[in-house]
Design an enzyme around this catalytic site. Structure first.
Site, PDB file in Angstrom:
ATOM      1  N   GLY A   1       4.667 -10.098   3.879  1.00 40.56           N
ATOM      2  CA  GLY A   1       5.377 -10.094   5.153  1.00 40.56           C
ATOM      3  C   GLY A   1       4.661 -10.941   6.199  1.00 40.56           C
ATOM      4  O   GLY A   1       3.434 -10.943   6.279  1.00 40.56           O
TER       5      GLY A   1
ATOM      6  N   HIS B   1       9.484  -3.471   3.485  1.00 42.65           N
ATOM      7  CA  HIS B   1       9.038  -3.715   2.103  1.00 42.65           C
ATOM      8  C   HIS B   1      10.233  -4.046   1.204  1.00 42.65           C
ATOM      9  O   HIS B   1      10.143  -4.899   0.322  1.00 42.65           O
ATOM     10  CB  HIS B   1       8.330  -2.478   1.536  1.00 42.65           C
ATOM     11  CG  HIS B   1       7.066  -2.114   2.247  1.00 42.65           C
ATOM     12  ND1 HIS B   1       6.971  -1.020   3.066  1.00 42.65           N
ATOM     13  CD2 HIS B   1       5.851  -2.704   2.246  1.00 42.65           C
ATOM     14  CE1 HIS B   1       5.733  -0.935   3.540  1.00 42.65           C
ATOM     15  NE2 HIS B   1       5.033  -1.949   3.062  1.00 42.65           N
TER      16      HIS B   1
ATOM     17  N   ALA C   1      12.141  -0.254   5.052  1.00 41.92           N
ATOM     18  CA  ALA C   1      13.088  -1.369   4.877  1.00 41.92           C
ATOM     19  C   ALA C   1      12.390  -2.731   4.868  1.00 41.92           C
ATOM     20  O   ALA C   1      12.857  -3.669   4.210  1.00 41.92           O
ATOM     21  CB  ALA C   1      14.132  -1.316   5.987  1.00 41.92           C
TER      22      ALA C   1
ATOM     23  N   ASP D   1       2.114  -9.397   9.013  1.00 46.43           N
ATOM     24  CA  ASP D   1       0.655  -9.544   8.916  1.00 46.43           C
ATOM     25  C   ASP D   1       0.370 -11.040   8.814  1.00 46.43           C
ATOM     26  O   ASP D   1       0.017 -11.549   7.744  1.00 46.43           O
ATOM     27  CB  ASP D   1       0.129  -8.781   7.697  1.00 46.43           C
ATOM     28  CG  ASP D   1       0.334  -7.284   7.850  1.00 46.43           C
ATOM     29  OD1 ASP D   1      -0.192  -6.706   8.807  1.00 46.43           O
ATOM     30  OD2 ASP D   1       1.062  -6.695   7.033  1.00 46.43           O
TER      31      ASP D   1
ATOM     32  N   MET E   1       0.846  -1.197   0.000  1.00 47.90           N
ATOM     33  CA  MET E   1       0.000   0.000   0.000  1.00 47.90           C
ATOM     34  C   MET E   1       0.882   1.247   0.000  1.00 47.90           C
ATOM     35  O   MET E   1       0.410   2.347   0.324  1.00 47.90           O
ATOM     36  CB  MET E   1      -0.935   0.000   1.199  1.00 47.90           C
ATOM     37  CG  MET E   1      -1.912  -1.182   1.138  1.00 47.90           C
ATOM     38  SD  MET E   1      -3.449  -0.900   2.032  1.00 47.90           S
ATOM     39  CE  MET E   1      -2.834  -0.678   3.670  1.00 47.90           C
TER      40      MET E   1
HETATM   41  O1  PAF Z   1      -0.192  -5.821   3.469  1.00 45.63           O
HETATM   42  C1  PAF Z   1      -0.583  -4.882   2.740  1.00 45.63           C
HETATM   43  O2  PAF Z   1       0.107  -3.908   2.526  1.00 45.63           O
HETATM   44  C2  PAF Z   1      -1.959  -4.962   2.091  1.00 45.63           C
HETATM   45  O3  PAF Z   1      -2.870  -5.579   2.939  1.00 45.63           O
HETATM   46  C3  PAF Z   1      -1.943  -5.646   0.709  1.00 45.63           C
HETATM   47  C4  PAF Z   1      -1.514  -7.105   0.810  1.00 45.63           C
HETATM   48  C5  PAF Z   1      -1.001  -4.897  -0.220  1.00 45.63           C
HETATM   49  C6  PAF Z   1      -3.348  -5.612   0.102  1.00 45.63           C
HETATM   50  O4  PAF Z   1      -3.806  -4.316  -0.048  1.00 45.63           O
END
Ligand code: PAF
Length: 281
Positions: A149, A37, A35, A152, A30
């Site tokens: 990741g 990501h 770091a 989550d 999003m």
């Molecule tokens: O983890 C995230 O950033 C969001 O939930 C995702 C997987 C990009 C879906 O919008």
């Protein structure tokens, strides 16, 4: 690195790679990249010939009183970071591209069971939005693999389940959580924390570790969960849950179970909701 906003442009680039026999890895995000990501990109880069990242603040996964409006949008900064960390193509669609009939009129994917608990119970509809947008992104990009990741944790499990149930031809890879030196899991939402809250926030990781240690010493799960809850409350957090669950499906473990478990916490600190987890390997 190229940036595209619409489906035909995205498909043209991916088709070009495919015609040369190259594999494609996807990192959905999003935006407001950090770091954590970048470590997902690195993993995708190691496993696929080409890497597509997506930046899309998905409206359908935010509840009415959540932070959709204030979610940080930093596309120019994100583009620089992505280019530096080996991304070949950025797909940054408008809402109308992802939801041609409007977000309210979209087909919605519901993954039953695993979404009833924890995040799903506290954020009704959240995982329908996540599953729906991830499925759409898979259809648009048609990657061989996608990296998410483990921070989550429940989201990862929901996506794995959706992929298996819908027989989507995508390999889902979970990437380890990246942490600041004091243990706080990296998250775009950490920037909402005041200076004082930021100092308090690592208590979540410490509490997860304490939960693991107490279980290792033979304490009962329900007692450990209560201890964790009170510890967070005493420190000024408002916990939604502090739970020990089975790592494969997040169901409640049998009494005395010690294998294949994960501790998960969600708690508010001021106006910021933080989540974290610790698999007991
Ligand atoms: O983890 C995230 O950033 C969001 O939930 C995702 C997987 C990009 C879906 O919008």
């Amino acid at each position: 690195m190229q940036t595209v906003q619409d489906a035909p442009a995205l498909r043209a680039v991916v088709r070009g790679w495919r015609s040369q026999g190259q594999t494609v890895g996807l990192v959905p995000t999003m935006g407001n990249l950090h770091a954590g990501h970048h470590s997902l990109l690195k993993l995708a880069r190691a496993r696929a010939d080409r890497v597509v990242a997506t930046v899309f603040v998905n409206p359908t996964q935010f509840g009415p009183n959540e932070d959709f409006e204030r979610y940080p949008r930093t596309l120019v900064q994100d583009q620089a970071g992505l280019a530096e960390h080996g991304c070949d193509l950025l797909f940054a669609p408008e809402v109308a591209t992802m939801y041609p009939f409007g977000a309210e009129q979209s087909v919605s994917i519901h993954v039953p069971g695993i979404t009833d608990t924890l995040e799903g119970a506290h954020r009704p509809g959240h995982f329908d939005g996540v599953a729906t947008v991830v499925c759409k992104l898979f259809n648009l990009v048609q990657p061989d693999l996608a990296v998410f990741g483990q921070k989550d944790f429940q989201q990862l499990k929901v996506i794995e389940r959706m992929v298996r149930d819908l027989a989507l031809p995508v390999k889902v890879i979970g990437a380890p959580t990246l942490r600041a030196e004091d243990g706080l899991a990296l998250s775009s939402r950490n920037q909402y924390l005041s200076e004082a809250e930021r100092k308090q926030a690592p208590l979540i990781k410490q509490t997860l570790e304490q939960m693991r240690d107490l279980l290792g010493r033979g304490h009962a799960r329900h007692v450990i969960e209560k201890v964790a809850h009170s510890k967070l409350e005493r420190a000024g957090f408002v916990p939604d849950y502090a739970a020990i669950r089975r790592a494969d499906d997040l169901s409640e473990p049998a009494d005395g179970a010690r294998e294949g478990l994960v501790a998960l916490i969600a708690a508010r600190l001021g106006t910021t909701r933080l989540i974290d987890n610790l698999p007991f390997d």
